[in-house]
Design an enzyme around this catalytic site. Sequence first.
Site, PDB file in Angstrom:
ATOM      1  N   SER A 240       0.843  -1.295   0.138  1.00 19.11           N
ATOM      2  CA  SER A 240      -0.052  -0.106   0.185  1.00 19.11           C
ATOM      3  C   SER A 240       0.784   1.372   0.103  1.00 19.11           C
ATOM      4  O   SER A 240       0.585   2.264  -0.779  1.00 19.11           O
ATOM      5  CB  SER A 240      -0.984  -0.042   1.110  1.00 19.11           C
ATOM      6  N   HIS A 270      -2.116  -9.034   1.771  1.00 18.16           N
ATOM      7  CA  HIS A 270      -1.733  -7.491   2.614  1.00 18.16           C
ATOM      8  C   HIS A 270      -3.157  -6.979   3.406  1.00 18.16           C
ATOM      9  O   HIS A 270      -3.316  -7.954   4.177  1.00 18.16           O
ATOM     10  CB  HIS A 270      -1.558  -6.461   1.517  1.00 18.16           C
ATOM     11  N   HIS A 317       5.363 -12.902   7.497  1.00 22.38           N
ATOM     12  CA  HIS A 317       5.627 -11.263   7.112  1.00 22.38           C
ATOM     13  C   HIS A 317       6.770 -11.270   6.155  1.00 22.38           C
ATOM     14  O   HIS A 317       7.782 -12.296   6.322  1.00 22.38           O
ATOM     15  CB  HIS A 317       5.816 -10.523   8.259  1.00 22.38           C
ATOM     16  N   ARG A 326       2.344  -4.722  16.397  1.00 23.44           N
ATOM     17  CA  ARG A 326       1.013  -4.230  16.328  1.00 23.44           C
ATOM     18  C   ARG A 326      -0.037  -5.277  16.923  1.00 23.44           C
ATOM     19  O   ARG A 326      -1.081  -4.991  17.235  1.00 23.44           O
ATOM     20  CB  ARG A 326       0.712  -3.914  14.861  1.00 23.44           C
ATOM     21  N   ASP A 372      -2.737  -8.487  11.241  1.00 19.58           N
ATOM     22  CA  ASP A 372      -4.419  -8.835  10.972  1.00 19.58           C
ATOM     23  C   ASP A 372      -4.925  -9.791  11.928  1.00 19.58           C
ATOM     24  O   ASP A 372      -6.064 -10.283  11.446  1.00 19.58           O
ATOM     25  CB  ASP A 372      -4.245  -9.241   9.267  1.00 19.58           C
TER      26      ASP A 372
HETATM   27  N1  HAX Z   1       0.442 -19.607   5.614  1.00 18.17           N
HETATM   28  C1  HAX Z   1       1.051 -20.558   4.783  1.00 18.17           C
HETATM   29  N2  HAX Z   1       2.333 -20.424   4.028  1.00 18.17           N
HETATM   30  C2  HAX Z   1       2.790 -19.181   4.235  1.00 18.17           C
HETATM   31  C3  HAX Z   1       2.645 -18.349   5.116  1.00 18.17           C
HETATM   32  C4  HAX Z   1       1.321 -18.422   5.883  1.00 18.17           C
HETATM   33  N3  HAX Z   1       0.775 -17.753   6.715  1.00 18.17           N
HETATM   34  N4  HAX Z   1       3.402 -17.115   5.048  1.00 18.17           N
HETATM   35  C5  HAX Z   1       4.275 -17.660   4.350  1.00 18.17           C
HETATM   36  N5  HAX Z   1       3.991 -18.796   3.679  1.00 18.17           N
HETATM   37  C6  HAX Z   1       4.660 -19.633   2.598  1.00 18.17           C
HETATM   38  C7  HAX Z   1       4.657 -18.590   1.333  1.00 18.17           C
HETATM   39  O1  HAX Z   1       3.274 -18.729   0.583  1.00 18.17           O
HETATM   40  C8  HAX Z   1       5.870 -19.085   0.482  1.00 18.17           C
HETATM   41  O2  HAX Z   1       5.247 -20.428  -0.038  1.00 18.17           O
HETATM   42  P1  HAX Z   1       5.749 -20.844  -1.480  1.00 18.17           P
HETATM   43  O3  HAX Z   1       7.342 -21.023  -1.288  1.00 18.17           O
HETATM   44  O4  HAX Z   1       5.064 -22.186  -1.884  1.00 18.17           O
HETATM   45  O5  HAX Z   1       5.619 -19.765  -2.370  1.00 18.17           O
HETATM   46  C9  HAX Z   1       6.683 -19.581   1.552  1.00 18.17           C
HETATM   47  O6  HAX Z   1       6.166 -19.636   2.804  1.00 18.17           O
HETATM   48  C10 HAX Z   1       7.873 -18.415   1.760  1.00 18.17           C
HETATM   49  O7  HAX Z   1       7.466 -17.151   2.128  1.00 18.17           O
HETATM   50  P2  HAX Z   1       7.745 -16.268   2.863  1.00 18.17           P
HETATM   51  O8  HAX Z   1       9.300 -15.800   2.291  1.00 18.17           O
HETATM   52  O9  HAX Z   1       7.994 -16.663   4.288  1.00 18.17           O
HETATM   53  O10 HAX Z   1       6.742 -14.968   2.918  1.00 18.17           O
HETATM   54  P3  HAX Z   1       6.823 -13.713   1.748  1.00 18.17           P
HETATM   55  O11 HAX Z   1       7.522 -12.731   2.167  1.00 18.17           O
HETATM   56  O12 HAX Z   1       6.703 -14.455   0.589  1.00 18.17           O
HETATM   57  O13 HAX Z   1       5.229 -13.579   2.145  1.00 18.17           O
HETATM   58  C11 HAX Z   1       3.222 -12.716   3.225  1.00 18.17           C
HETATM   59  C12 HAX Z   1       4.734 -12.683   3.120  1.00 18.17           C
HETATM   60  C13 HAX Z   1       2.708 -12.052   4.347  1.00 18.17           C
HETATM   61  C14 HAX Z   1       2.580 -12.525   1.964  1.00 18.17           C
HETATM   62  C15 HAX Z   1       3.023 -14.346   3.714  1.00 18.17           C
HETATM   63  O14 HAX Z   1       3.359 -14.452   5.000  1.00 18.17           O
HETATM   64  C16 HAX Z   1       1.668 -14.620   3.734  1.00 18.17           C
HETATM   65  O15 HAX Z   1       0.901 -15.178   2.654  1.00 18.17           O
HETATM   66  N6  HAX Z   1       0.668 -14.667   4.950  1.00 18.17           N
HETATM   67  C17 HAX Z   1      -0.731 -14.884   5.116  1.00 18.17           C
HETATM   68  C18 HAX Z   1      -1.420 -13.704   4.617  1.00 18.17           C
HETATM   69  C19 HAX Z   1      -1.170 -12.434   5.633  1.00 18.17           C
HETATM   70  O16 HAX Z   1      -1.418 -12.411   6.816  1.00 18.17           O
HETATM   71  N7  HAX Z   1      -0.790 -11.098   4.949  1.00 18.17           N
HETATM   72  C20 HAX Z   1      -0.802 -10.056   5.801  1.00 18.17           C
HETATM   73  C21 HAX Z   1       0.549  -9.757   6.078  1.00 18.17           C
HETATM   74  C22 HAX Z   1       0.899  -8.287   6.945  1.00 18.17           C
HETATM   75  C23 HAX Z   1       0.193  -7.155   6.057  1.00 18.17           C
HETATM   76  O17 HAX Z   1       0.703  -6.878   5.036  1.00 18.17           O
HETATM   77  N8  HAX Z   1      -0.932  -6.761   6.656  1.00 18.17           N
HETATM   78  O18 HAX Z   1      -1.588  -5.915   5.992  1.00 18.17           O
END
Ligand code: HAX
Length: 438
Positions: A240, A270, A317, A326, A372
């Site tokens: 964002s 996000h 994250h 937070r 979140d």
């Molecule tokens: N559940 C399952 N798998 C997860 C995970 C979760 N909560 N968090 C990470 N992973 C997986 C990723 O999907 C990725 O899988 P692949 O190798 O198959 O692609 C792997 O673990 C490595 O990811 P990472 O390097 O640890 O995390 P990223 O930096 O790629 O992504 C995310 C960060 C926040 C997008 C991720 O942790 C996620 O999808 N979390 C769940 C959604 C969420 O809570 N989002 C909000 C985040 C905070 C925010 O921005 N708030 O607005």
Amino acid sequence: MIKLKEKLYEKIVVGRETVTRLVKEHGDVKIGEVTVAQAIGGMRGVKSLVTDISYLDPEEGIRFRGYTIPETLEKLPKVPGEEMPYVEGHLYLLLTGEIPTSEDVHEIAELFKQRQHVPQYVIDVLRAMPTDSHPMTMFSVAIASMQRESAFVKAYNSGVSKYEYWEPTFEDGLSLLAKLPGIASYIFRMKYRSDVIIPGNPELDMGGNFAHMMGVPKPYDDVARLYFILHSDHESGNVSAHTGHLVASALSDLYYSISSMINGLAGPLHGLANQEVLRWIQGVREKMGGQVPTEEEMRQFVWDTLNSGQVIPGFGHAVLRKTDPRYMAQREFCLKHLPDDELFKYVDVLFRVVPPVLREQGKAKNPWPNVDAQSGVIQWYYGVKEYDFYTVLFGIGRALGVVSNIIWDRALGFPLERPKSLTTHMLEEIVQQQTAGV
Ligand code: HAX
């Protein structure tokens, strides 16, 4: 002249000297390298953005202008008789880097009061939208519809010097921020409260007025203040904040930039994750017939979600490597105000169960909860159960940080953002050359 603007100008003069010196005298100093994995992997960890508004340490979490969340909540002036500080004071901190006096806070509160009226045409636009439009779509459209109001566009068209761009941007920022609680609560009441609209009360501060217009009694005003402050900024590489900065770098005005920021926030990886957490918990709740699952039962639900190829919302994250402060701030609020709430117990079980499961799965770099995971529970407890509205609350907060960043982008003359891309063939060639060179 507005005192806040004078203070900002003092800081801008110093900031301009700093960036000019850095670029002129040290422009060639390297601050990092970019690997193939980073270029393909969403630029994780690539140091290529500059902001002084907040900094995210992977282990410690966010600091707003150098202050941790507990320090921010402790130092900012409090609304008399309430637990939480003025959101207006937090905006002052984000913009200037200083803790405001109560006079400073009241100046912003007064400016917001003067500018909070939402034009009728915005209401008409919202009313013309299909009733099943997502609240984030409505929020984005409402903001974009006000683009015609932009002081920046008027100044730009009349040939203002680029050294003064920050001034009409500051005006746009105040006008837009003042209206966001009114627009958001209008969307809420129109969609979910039989269209019974509650007019704003100009005597109240931003958080208090938002709670009033939502029609939710105390301590929801403190919930609103806490939410807006916690969600305000998370340095500038998140989707964002980065979207807002990127769009503004083309000299698009704040209405375009903040509407785009909202669109980025609306993704489930996000900001929409706060909605997804509640949706996920409700799914479990239905399967459990209302019972709180044991840790063993919850573990199975978590594995079922992972095995079906989905993420566990509210965990993980891109930068943080510890539990999000937070999340902790909201958890403390829950322990104080709703320790026996059923949904809070769900979240508490998740707090214990999910990290070991994610570790066992071995993919997520950060198994800990993010902001979140906790935020929807508080809303639900106070009667805001329409969880597709939750990301709008995040959006009001995030706008405080992104507006502050964009005013500073303009003040420091940050240019059009334009990173370079390569083809996969080029990456292969670079790899071959470097391997051959070893
Ligand atoms: N559940 C399952 N798998 C997860 C995970 C979760 N909560 N968090 C990470 N992973 C997986 C990723 O999907 C990725 O899988 P692949 O190798 O198959 O692609 C792997 O673990 C490595 O990811 P990472 O390097 O640890 O995390 P990223 O930096 O790629 O992504 C995310 C960060 C926040 C997008 C991720 O942790 C996620 O999808 N979390 C769940 C959604 C969420 O809570 N989002 C909000 C985040 C905070 C925010 O921005 N708030 O607005």
